[in-house]
Design a protein around this motif. Structure first.
Motif, mmCIF file in Angstrom:
data_model
loop_
_atom_site.group_PDB
_atom_site.id
_atom_site.type_symbol
_atom_site.label_atom_id
_atom_site.label_comp_id
_atom_site.label_asym_id
_atom_site.label_seq_id
_atom_site.Cartn_x
_atom_site.Cartn_y
_atom_site.Cartn_z
ATOM 1 N N GLY A 10 21.572 21.060 -0.614
ATOM 2 C CA GLY A 10 20.403 21.465 0.157
ATOM 3 C C GLY A 10 20.237 20.546 1.352
ATOM 4 O O GLY A 10 21.136 19.764 1.693
ATOM 5 N N VAL A 11 19.083 20.618 1.981
ATOM 6 C CA VAL A 11 18.860 19.832 3.192
ATOM 7 C C VAL A 11 18.979 18.333 2.915
ATOM 8 O O VAL A 11 19.535 17.586 3.743
ATOM 9 C CB VAL A 11 17.489 20.191 3.827
ATOM 10 C CG1 VAL A 11 16.314 19.893 2.899
ATOM 11 C CG2 VAL A 11 17.295 19.500 5.166
ATOM 12 N N SER A 12 18.515 17.875 1.749
ATOM 13 C CA SER A 12 18.548 16.436 1.462
ATOM 14 C C SER A 12 19.987 15.963 1.306
ATOM 15 O O SER A 12 20.400 14.971 1.929
ATOM 16 C CB SER A 12 17.791 16.117 0.168
ATOM 17 O OG SER A 12 16.599 16.817 0.082
ATOM 18 N N GLY A 13 20.750 16.667 0.474
ATOM 19 C CA GLY A 13 22.137 16.273 0.239
ATOM 20 C C GLY A 13 22.957 16.310 1.515
ATOM 21 O O GLY A 13 23.751 15.400 1.795
ATOM 22 N N ASN A 32 27.090 24.499 -5.431
ATOM 23 C CA ASN A 32 27.437 25.712 -6.187
ATOM 24 C C ASN A 32 27.439 26.961 -5.324
ATOM 25 O O ASN A 32 27.703 28.041 -5.834
ATOM 26 C CB ASN A 32 26.522 25.891 -7.417
ATOM 27 C CG ASN A 32 25.075 26.119 -7.037
ATOM 28 O OD1 ASN A 32 24.687 25.896 -5.895
ATOM 29 N ND2 ASN A 32 24.278 26.535 -7.996
ATOM 30 N N ILE A 47 10.956 26.990 6.319
ATOM 31 C CA ILE A 47 10.844 25.535 6.261
ATOM 32 C C ILE A 47 10.721 24.905 7.649
ATOM 33 O O ILE A 47 11.669 24.888 8.437
ATOM 34 C CB ILE A 47 12.050 24.972 5.469
ATOM 35 C CG1 ILE A 47 11.962 25.521 4.031
ATOM 36 C CG2 ILE A 47 12.031 23.457 5.441
ATOM 37 C CD1 ILE A 47 13.238 26.055 3.493
ATOM 38 N N TYR A 100 16.850 28.850 6.769
ATOM 39 C CA TYR A 100 17.841 27.989 6.104
ATOM 40 C C TYR A 100 19.141 28.738 5.806
ATOM 41 O O TYR A 100 20.153 28.117 5.497
ATOM 42 C CB TYR A 100 17.249 27.397 4.824
ATOM 43 C CG TYR A 100 16.658 25.995 5.013
ATOM 44 C CD1 TYR A 100 16.174 25.577 6.249
ATOM 45 C CD2 TYR A 100 16.593 25.087 3.960
ATOM 46 C CE1 TYR A 100 15.643 24.302 6.427
ATOM 47 C CE2 TYR A 100 16.060 23.806 4.126
ATOM 48 C CZ TYR A 100 15.591 23.421 5.352
ATOM 49 O OH TYR A 100 15.073 22.159 5.526
ATOM 50 N N ARG A 121 31.265 24.031 -7.623
ATOM 51 C CA ARG A 121 31.248 24.254 -9.065
ATOM 52 C C ARG A 121 29.800 24.263 -9.552
ATOM 53 O O ARG A 121 28.899 23.799 -8.873
ATOM 54 C CB ARG A 121 32.032 23.170 -9.806
ATOM 55 C CG ARG A 121 31.615 21.742 -9.439
ATOM 56 C CD ARG A 121 32.209 20.736 -10.378
ATOM 57 N NE ARG A 121 31.770 21.002 -11.726
ATOM 58 C CZ ARG A 121 32.532 20.815 -12.805
ATOM 59 N NH1 ARG A 121 33.745 20.385 -12.689
ATOM 60 N NH2 ARG A 121 32.046 21.064 -14.017
ATOM 61 N N ALA A 141 20.607 15.393 -5.849
ATOM 62 C CA ALA A 141 19.730 16.176 -4.963
ATOM 63 C C ALA A 141 19.826 17.640 -5.365
ATOM 64 O O ALA A 141 20.152 18.509 -4.563
ATOM 65 C CB ALA A 141 20.146 15.973 -3.508
ATOM 66 N N LEU A 147 17.568 20.447 -13.967
ATOM 67 C CA LEU A 147 18.384 19.228 -13.911
ATOM 68 C C LEU A 147 17.595 18.032 -13.394
ATOM 69 O O LEU A 147 17.923 16.883 -13.699
ATOM 70 C CB LEU A 147 19.606 19.455 -13.015
ATOM 71 C CG LEU A 147 20.790 20.181 -13.659
ATOM 72 C CD1 LEU A 147 21.849 20.490 -12.599
ATOM 73 C CD2 LEU A 147 21.378 19.343 -14.785
ATOM 74 N N LEU A 267 10.829 35.758 -0.840
ATOM 75 C CA LEU A 267 10.882 34.862 -2.000
ATOM 76 C C LEU A 267 9.522 34.913 -2.686
ATOM 77 O O LEU A 267 8.491 34.787 -2.026
ATOM 78 C CB LEU A 267 11.166 33.433 -1.518
ATOM 79 C CG LEU A 267 11.334 32.366 -2.600
ATOM 80 C CD1 LEU A 267 12.663 32.547 -3.329
ATOM 81 C CD2 LEU A 267 11.291 30.966 -1.974
ATOM 82 N N MET A 291 16.807 12.228 -5.188
ATOM 83 C CA MET A 291 16.479 12.456 -3.773
ATOM 84 C C MET A 291 15.979 13.900 -3.607
ATOM 85 O O MET A 291 16.397 14.807 -4.323
ATOM 86 C CB MET A 291 17.730 12.224 -2.911
ATOM 87 C CG MET A 291 17.518 12.450 -1.436
ATOM 88 S SD MET A 291 18.985 12.019 -0.463
ATOM 89 C CE MET A 291 20.121 13.287 -0.988
ATOM 90 N N GLY A 292 15.118 14.105 -2.631
ATOM 91 C CA GLY A 292 14.660 15.457 -2.302
ATOM 92 C C GLY A 292 13.754 16.021 -3.394
ATOM 93 O O GLY A 292 13.031 15.283 -4.074
ATOM 94 N N ALA A 306 10.870 19.383 2.513
ATOM 95 C CA ALA A 306 12.125 19.095 3.208
ATOM 96 C C ALA A 306 11.974 17.874 4.117
ATOM 97 O O ALA A 306 12.883 17.035 4.199
ATOM 98 C CB ALA A 306 12.557 20.307 4.030
#
Ligand SMILES: Cc1cc2nc3c(=O)[nH]c(=O)nc-3n(C[C@H](O)[C@H](O)[C@H](O)COP(=O)(O)OP(=O)(O)OC[C@H]3O[C@@H](n4cnc5c(N)ncnc54)[C@H](O)[C@@H]3O)c2cc1C
Length: 408
Positions: A10-13, A32, A47, A100, A121, A141, A147, A267, A291-292, A306
């Motif tokens: 995502g944006v953080s990673g 993924n 966002i 996004y 993955r 992130a 998770l 959404l 993070m994030g 974000a």
């Protein structure tokens, strides 16, 4: 050489990955979804990036979009109470909004073009923990899903066990722009909020209508009635809510042109806000860093998720620049450096969505109708959560800001 693994694209990673490539460090992002799958998928939100985030994008060389396509400078307000109901506040520097489904694939391309590696993955908790055998540092992130539970909740900054708003956001054509461009912030007691956000998407600039609905209120139907079941009925329900509660939005509506931009531009759901521990130590003595959204999930009503993730990525990258020993001291430093801003953001948003309404928010919004300096301050503070929570943290703080700005 120090090798870093980032779980989640995502944006953080992606921001962290790009910062680290600028330091020439070997980085693998675990993802993924391919860029194509993201582009063809559902919107993850609507966002808005505040100007400090945009300054970071400029520094990273990822400010790919034209100002006239993505920028806005104003919050147009409508209060659903009182005699005077409309007012506005300006930012010191423009914010920007890109779909996004366009933004993330572009950053993934930037990351791989700059030598970063992406491994596709599905991952599990065991997989993430196992990555500590392959990387010197593993940053998690993975967003707000299950998770994130790797990191224990911090109850003192997580006051809610359930969502305080039901959410529905769609990218709609047929909403007229306002001059200057801005986000229209509508608040109606007993109903919730509606944010109308100009957003750059596949067909150019459209409007994200983000309905933030009180769970038992009349607007929650837009979160609960599934768009896919009957798109025409959903469109009608949206127009009905606009007609009933949002007069300034109705003025902007072109009913003939009013249509969702595409079938994936919607959404529906809800978010339970939570703040989690910064890091965990695994049994073997290795650490995972959050993070994030995996670290801090906020309701989107104040546009902070974000922007906070981007801030966090920069703090982590700056810490790595000087510290390449990933012991407890490293993780504590990251935690210390980002704490004030992230806690302020989470406490601010949680105040705004407090059940029954926080007393100081009613006072603030009633005063802002005729206090330009205060409205400008509240607006600009979307770029600075510490200053925002300094402003709205208690009724005494709002009273002090009113006294300071009245007649300014
Ligand atoms: C309607 C709405 C409006 C919003 N508006 C704003 C706004 O105006 N401003 C703002 O700052 N924020 C806003 N936000 C919040 C913002 O979208 C999030 O804070 C931000 O996108 C989180 O980014 P992230 O990188 O931390 O996590 P994510 O974007 O969720 O990324 C997590 C990644 O991990 C991957 N992943 C997760 N689990 C697995 C698994 N098991 N296996 C493999 N991959 C996995 C996901 O596919 C994803 O790529 C909004 C959110 C919503 C819902």
């Amino acid at each position: 050489m120090t090798s870093i693994g980032i779980v989640g694209s995502g944006v953080s990673g992606l921001h962290l990955g790009l910062h680290l490539r600028a330091q020439d460090l070997p980085v693998t992002i675990y993802a993924n979804k391919t860029p194509e799958q993201i582009a063809e998928g559902r919107i993850p939100g609507s966002i808005a990036h505040m100007h400090p985030t945009r300054a970071i994008e400029k520094e990273l060389g990822i400010d790919h979009w034209r100002a006239e396509d993505i920028e806005y400078i104003r919050h147009w307000h409508y209060n659903g109470w009182g005699d005077d109901r409309t007012f506005y506040g300006d930012f010191a520097e423009p914010a920007g909004v890109v779909d996004y489904r366009i933004y993330l694939p572009r950053l993934m391309r930037d990351f791989t073009d700059r030598g970063g590696s992406i491994e596709y993955r599905e991952f599990s908790r065991e997989f993430i923990e196992g990555l500590t055998e392959h990387h010197d540092l593993v940053v998690v992130a993975v967003g707000k899903g299950d998770l994130a539970g790797i990191f224990p909740k911090r109850p003192e900054h997580s006051p809610y066990d359930a969502p305080q708003r039901r959410l529905a956001v769609g990218l709609w054509k047929g909403v007229r722009h306002r001059e200057p461009n801005g986000v229209e912030v509508n608040i109606v007691p007993g109903v919730g909020e509606l944010l109308a956000i100009p957003i750059y998407s596949f067909s150019g600039r459209v409007h994200a209508l983000l309905f933030e609905s009180l769970p038992d209120g009349p607007q929650a139907v837009l979160a609960d009635q599934k768009y896919e079941d009957d798109p025409a009925a959903y469109r009608e329900a949206t127009i009905r809510i606009l007609d009933e509660f949002y007069p300034t939005m109705v003025e902007r509506l072109d009913r003939d042109a009013f249509a969702l931009q595409d079938d994936r531009a919607i959404l529906q759901g809800a978010v339970t806000p939570v703040m989690r521990e910064d890091f965990v130590e695994l049994p073997g003595g290795k650490f995972l860093l959050a993070m994030g959204d995996a670290h801090m999930t906020v309701d989107p009503v104040q546009a902070q998720g974000a922007n906070s993730g981007v801030y966090s990525a920069k703090v982590i990258a700056d810490t790595i620049r000087t510290d390449r020993v990933f012991d407890r001291r490293f993780f504590e430093k990251v935690a210390m450096r980002r704490r004030e801003r992230l806690e302020s953001a989470t406490d601010w948003v949680n105040t705004v969505i407090r059940p029954g309404g926080a007393e100081q928010m009613g006072l603030l919004f009633s005063e802002m109708v005729h206090n330009q300096a205060l409205t400008d301050r509240f607006t600009e503070n979307f770029s600075d959560p510490v200053r925002q929570y300094d402003l709205i943290g208690s009724i005494a703080r709002v009273e002090a800001a009113i006294a300071e700005t009245a007649g300014a």
